[in-house]
Design a protein around this motif. Structure first.
Motif, mmCIF file in Angstrom:
data_model
loop_
_atom_site.group_PDB
_atom_site.id
_atom_site.type_symbol
_atom_site.label_atom_id
_atom_site.label_comp_id
_atom_site.label_asym_id
_atom_site.label_seq_id
_atom_site.Cartn_x
_atom_site.Cartn_y
_atom_site.Cartn_z
ATOM 1 N N GLU A 1 -9.717 -17.430 -7.669
ATOM 2 C CA GLU A 1 -9.659 -16.452 -6.573
ATOM 3 C C GLU A 1 -10.947 -15.657 -6.432
ATOM 4 O O GLU A 1 -11.143 -14.968 -5.416
ATOM 5 N N SER A 2 -11.850 -15.762 -7.407
ATOM 6 C CA SER A 2 -13.170 -15.131 -7.294
ATOM 7 C C SER A 2 -13.898 -15.631 -6.046
ATOM 8 O O SER A 2 -14.776 -14.941 -5.504
ATOM 9 N N ALA A 3 -13.514 -16.811 -5.600
ATOM 10 C CA ALA A 3 -14.132 -17.384 -4.400
ATOM 11 C C ALA A 3 -13.904 -16.508 -3.178
ATOM 12 O O ALA A 3 -14.723 -16.495 -2.253
ATOM 13 N N SER A 4 -12.793 -15.760 -3.151
ATOM 14 C CA SER A 4 -12.525 -14.903 -1.994
ATOM 15 C C SER A 4 -13.547 -13.769 -1.913
ATOM 16 O O SER A 4 -13.977 -13.381 -0.820
ATOM 17 N N GLY A 5 -13.962 -13.230 -3.070
ATOM 18 C CA GLY A 5 -14.988 -12.195 -3.075
ATOM 19 C C GLY A 5 -16.357 -12.743 -2.716
ATOM 20 O O GLY A 5 -17.124 -12.106 -1.989
ATOM 21 N N VAL A 6 -16.646 -13.942 -3.205
ATOM 22 C CA VAL A 6 -17.917 -14.590 -2.867
ATOM 23 C C VAL A 6 -17.980 -14.856 -1.368
ATOM 24 O O VAL A 6 -19.025 -14.697 -0.729
ATOM 25 N N ALA A 7 -16.836 -15.232 -0.782
ATOM 26 C CA ALA A 7 -16.782 -15.472 0.655
ATOM 27 C C ALA A 7 -17.047 -14.198 1.452
ATOM 28 O O ALA A 7 -17.532 -14.255 2.588
ATOM 29 N N GLU A 8 -16.748 -13.046 0.854
ATOM 30 C CA GLU A 8 -17.008 -11.760 1.510
ATOM 31 C C GLU A 8 -18.444 -11.284 1.275
ATOM 32 O O GLU A 8 -18.823 -10.206 1.710
ATOM 33 N N GLY A 9 -19.231 -12.072 0.552
ATOM 34 C CA GLY A 9 -20.635 -11.733 0.344
ATOM 35 C C GLY A 9 -20.984 -11.260 -1.046
ATOM 36 O O GLY A 9 -22.135 -10.912 -1.321
#
Length: 430
Positions: free
Chosen positions: A307-315
């Motif tokens: 789910e860390s990918a969701s934060g990466v997707a936000e920049g």
């Protein structure tokens, strides 16, 4: 101070972006605060104490990631590993939960040694670049599948394994609302689109009966971890069962973490031209420390969250993202009713959309060379179908080694890849 420590400008980021990214990551993985106590309490462990241990272990491990590795990845007790802990080791094999906790503690110590001697780093760096891109795409499908399950969009079916859920279920409508809203905000390039979608879906879920408002006080002191902390049983350390349990924990955690680090880093363009992830050793230390400390506190294996990918997707690009996640987990200790109010249907749209973002590295794969494209394809497709990042990596690496070996392209196979292939074959048979 934050700019100097995390080098925000050099990473093309800023404080606001990192904080929003951290909150987004936390909201998509906060379910573990409710799910982990529910699973581990099936062993007889105190559920309230497990809640505190879950949050505390996430804080410790994510702080190591934030302040030492300075990468935007969050950690917490892993799903799948907690189920193996509770339902296999305790309920099927018949051991007390103290035995399982001892295995987790030993796993953490072994990971500390493997990381200190660079063995895990060597494994990460030895995976071919095309497979690294495939891991990112595979995780994208996997995380989207998880989101669809959480929303009831995809459900189990005894005839076809999976099928479309009932359109009458309010969870599906809440998730679809969040999916459309978040998608539109992303198209309009609105900052924090995924987080706005989560909050809006949570609010819409109240009249729909999906979001349940907390009863009683919102603020309370964390439950004591005394009933489960340092409860180790070393009487069966040298048994065959302990060896089997320990190897299972080691294998699943190692390749789940490796896969998550590679996949999310690939999407964030953090992997350099040589296919290496900067500060990977420090990142691997984070889950080793988290697992060791988590076992002392009284919880199952700590791992890096997809789910860390969701934060990466936000920049999110620096440790400030993971530092924000750690702060949120610390707050959750005192505000648990508020954070646990967010339903899975509200976070599902973020996971589904992040899944689509993570598919882009697949365009970098060389599909003209079948010895590259077939292993990449198996890596991508096996992650959601086997419901395991680790198994996707296993199939990809085995296919890579066999295809390269029997087509005469042995120069493309490193010694480490040969060793991994032998170990994976052994895993299937033993």
């Amino acid at each position: 101070m934050l700019e100097k420590f995390f080098q925000l400008k050099a990473n093309k980021s800023n404080v606001r972006t990192e904080v929003v990214a951290g909150i987004t990551t936390f909201m998509t993985m906060a379910y573990i605060l409710a799910v982990n106590p529910g699973i581990l309490s099936a062993t007889g462990m105190d559920a309230n104490a497990v809640f505190s241990a879950t949050a505390l272990s996430a804080v410790v491990a994510t702080l190591v990631m934030a302040l030492w590795a300075k990468l935007p990845f969050a950690l917490a007790p892993g799903m799948g590993l907690n189920a193996f802990f509770a339902f296999t080791v305790v309920q099927v094999m018949g051991y007390e939960w103290q035995f399982a906790l001892t295995a987790v503690f030993l796993e953490g110590l072994i990971f500390l040694l493997l990381t200190a001697f660079n063995i895990r780093e060597i494994i990460v760096n030895s995976i071919p670049l095309n497979l690294k891109h495939a891991i990112s795409a595979g995780i994208g499908l996997f995380i989207a599948f998880i989101g669809m399950q959480n929303a009831g969009i995809i459900v189990d079916n005894p005839a076809t394994l999976v099928s479309l859920g009932s359109i009458e279920q309010p969870t599906m409508w809440v998730a679809l609302f969040g999916l459309v809203l978040s998608g539109v905000l992303l198209a309009l390039k609105v900052k924090g689109a995924l987080l706005i979608g989560i909050f809006a879906s949570t609010l819409i879920g109240i009249p729909a009966g999906v979001t349940h408002l907390p009863a009683g006080h919102l603020v309370s002191l964390p439950p004591s971890i005394a009933p489960i902390a340092f409860q180790f049983d070393f009487s069966n350390v040298f048994s065959i069962d302990m060896l089997v349990v320990l190897l299972t924990f080691l294998f699943v955690d190692m390749f789940d973490t490796v896969g998550t680090l590679i996949g999310v880093a690939s999407k964030a363009d953090m992997i350099d031209k040589d296919g290496k992830l900067p500060r990977v050793k420090q990142a691997l230390f984070a889950d080793a420390v988290g697992t060791t400390v988590g076992a002392m506190l009284g919880t199952s294996t700590v791992t890096t969250y997809v789910e860390s990918a969701s934060g990466v997707a936000e920049g999110g690009r620096t440790g400030l993202t993971s530092l924000t996640v750690a702060v949120m987990f610390a707050l959750a200790l005192f505000l648990s009713p508020l954070f646990l109010m967010v339903p899975g249907a509200a976070t599902a749209p973020a996971l589904i959309l992040v899944g689509s973002f993570m598919m882009s590295p697949i365009m970098k794969i060389n599909f003209d060379d079948y010895t590259e494209s077939i292993p990449a394809f198996l890596t991508v497709v096996m992650m959601p179908l086997a419901y395991s990042i680790a198994e996707g990596i296993v199939f990809g690496i085995l296919a890579f080694v066999f295809l390269k070996l029997f087509s005469g392209k042995t120069r493309d196979i490193s010694i480490v890849m040969y060793i991994l292939a032998i170990l994976f074959i052994g895993k299937f048979f033993f």
